[in-house]
Design an enzyme around this catalytic site. Structure first.
Site, PDB file in Angstrom:
ATOM      1  N   CYS A 279       2.737  -6.513   4.734  1.00  0.00           N
ATOM      2  CA  CYS A 279       2.777  -5.429   3.744  1.00  0.00           C
ATOM      3  C   CYS A 279       3.391  -5.918   2.430  1.00  0.00           C
ATOM      4  O   CYS A 279       2.821  -6.762   1.767  1.00  0.00           O
ATOM      5  CB  CYS A 279       3.507  -4.210   4.314  1.00  0.00           C
ATOM      6  SG  CYS A 279       3.138  -2.687   3.381  1.00  0.00           S
TER       7      CYS A 279
ATOM      8  N   HIS B 296      -0.101  -2.482   8.810  1.00  0.00           N
ATOM      9  CA  HIS B 296       1.011  -2.404   9.755  1.00  0.00           C
ATOM     10  C   HIS B 296       0.495  -2.295  11.189  1.00  0.00           C
ATOM     11  O   HIS B 296       0.679  -1.274  11.854  1.00  0.00           O
ATOM     12  CB  HIS B 296       1.892  -1.199   9.442  1.00  0.00           C
ATOM     13  CG  HIS B 296       2.775  -1.384   8.244  1.00  0.00           C
ATOM     14  ND1 HIS B 296       3.896  -2.180   8.273  1.00  0.00           N
ATOM     15  CD2 HIS B 296       2.687  -0.880   6.989  1.00  0.00           C
ATOM     16  CE1 HIS B 296       4.483  -2.159   7.078  1.00  0.00           C
ATOM     17  NE2 HIS B 296       3.771  -1.380   6.290  1.00  0.00           N
TER      18      HIS B 296
ATOM     19  N   GLU C  21       1.798  -3.499  13.613  1.00  0.00           N
ATOM     20  CA  GLU C  21       2.967  -3.393  14.491  1.00  0.00           C
ATOM     21  C   GLU C  21       3.468  -1.962  14.668  1.00  0.00           C
ATOM     22  O   GLU C  21       4.323  -1.706  15.526  1.00  0.00           O
ATOM     23  CB  GLU C  21       4.115  -4.265  13.950  1.00  0.00           C
ATOM     24  CG  GLU C  21       4.919  -3.677  12.814  1.00  0.00           C
ATOM     25  CD  GLU C  21       4.276  -3.783  11.438  1.00  0.00           C
ATOM     26  OE1 GLU C  21       4.916  -3.399  10.439  1.00  0.00           O
ATOM     27  OE2 GLU C  21       3.114  -4.253  11.368  1.00  0.00           O
TER      28      GLU C  21
END
Length: 305
Positions: free
Chosen positions: A142, A235, A237
């Protein structure tokens, strides 16, 4: 993957309830193998949440991994107990002479600030440069992806008219790249950002390879130095409820925020999210660890340099 992390780290007990095998440092010391050494520079405000999300994804291969947590020494976090930071986080000066098989640098809530005006920018530049000679492969996520592309290659960022917020469909540009081993032709990734990098700027730089993109959210994965660096704008994750938490937080603060796209069942927050990205998130991190860390790193980690 047996993860070698401090036994007292909050993520340990949480992940055990999810049936994820986490080996604390006391167990790991009994295994006669060299673990992969991964350092995570955590710039996110909710550090315990981010630690847990990343450790969850690093737990998906049969290799032992030793995790070090790193913070920006010139910034004091406001949303994580100081006791946690003192117990589990290191300053850069403590690891400056170390070498690592892999590194992950997270996003940060500073994307609308010019890079040079971020209070820890000088230290970040030093860490970026250090990683090139002390780490086999680095994931920039990011804001860190945007910052890394700017620092190394002069790629600018652009403000968006409104937040890129939701879960978006992506495609693969190079299906033969090992980072995509096992991926479907289309896959989904959460995004939550106010700025972007643009495809035309990436294509101008011969040392960069655009690996994946989205019609809605734009550039997703950029590779450099044969996989020594990956710049990831989304993202993968994120846990299932992260976008929901962000949405309700911004609503509570009276901030302008749209419903996260392609996220809630029937676009109804009361029905909860539909998780579309978990499988590919696990593949992304396990492929990185296998093909770009484990298979590339020297047995004597000091030879990285």
């Amino acid at each position: 993957m047996p993860l070698n992390i401090p036994a007292e780290l909050p993520a340990v007990e949480l992940l055990k309830t999810e049936n994820i095998f986490v080996m604390d440092d006391r167990q790991a010391s009994a295994q006669d193998i060299r673990p992969l050494r991964i350092v995570i520079l955590n710039l996110m405000p909710l550090k315990i949440t981010t630690e847990t999300d990343l450790i969850r994804l690093l737990s998906n291969t049969p290799l032992q991994v030793e995790i070090d947590l790193l913070k920006a020494s010139e910034h004091t976090p406001k949303n994580t107990p100081i006791e946690h930071m003192l117990a589990f986080y290191k300053d850069f000066d403590e690891i400056r002479d170390e070498t690592y098989d892999g590194m992950i640098i997270t996003g940060a809530p500073v994307e609308l600030i010019a890079y040079e005006e971020v209070d820890y920018w000088k230290e970040i530049e030093v860490i970026f440069d250090w990683a090139r000679s002390h780490v086999t492969s680095t994931l920039y996520i990011c804001w860190a992806a945007q910052a890394g592309l700017y620092h190394f290659y002069g790629v600018p960022k652009y403000s968006l008219p409104k937040k890129m917020f939701g879960v978006f469909r992506h495609t693969v540009n190079d299906s033969q790249n090992p980072i995509f081993r096992g991926f479907d032709d289309e896959f989904y990734v959460p995004h939550s950002r106010h700025t972007e990098i643009r495809k035309e700027d990436i294509l101008k730089v011969k040392d960069l390879t655009l690996l994946s993109e989205s019609e809605e959210s734009g550039v997703y994965i950029v590779m450099a130095r044969g996989g020594r660096e990956f710049f990831i704008t989304g993202h993968s994750e994120y846990s299932p409820l992260t976008l929901d938490t962000e949405y309700r937080r911004d609503l509570g603060k009276g901030l302008p925020i749209d419903l996260p796209r392609n996220y809630y069942l029937d676009d109804d927050p009361g029905k909860g999210p539909i998780v579309k990205w978990r499988g590919h998130a696990n593949l992304l991190f396990s492929n990185w660890l296998n093909y770009f860390v484990y298979q590339q790193t020297p047995y004597d980690i000091r030879d990285i340099r």
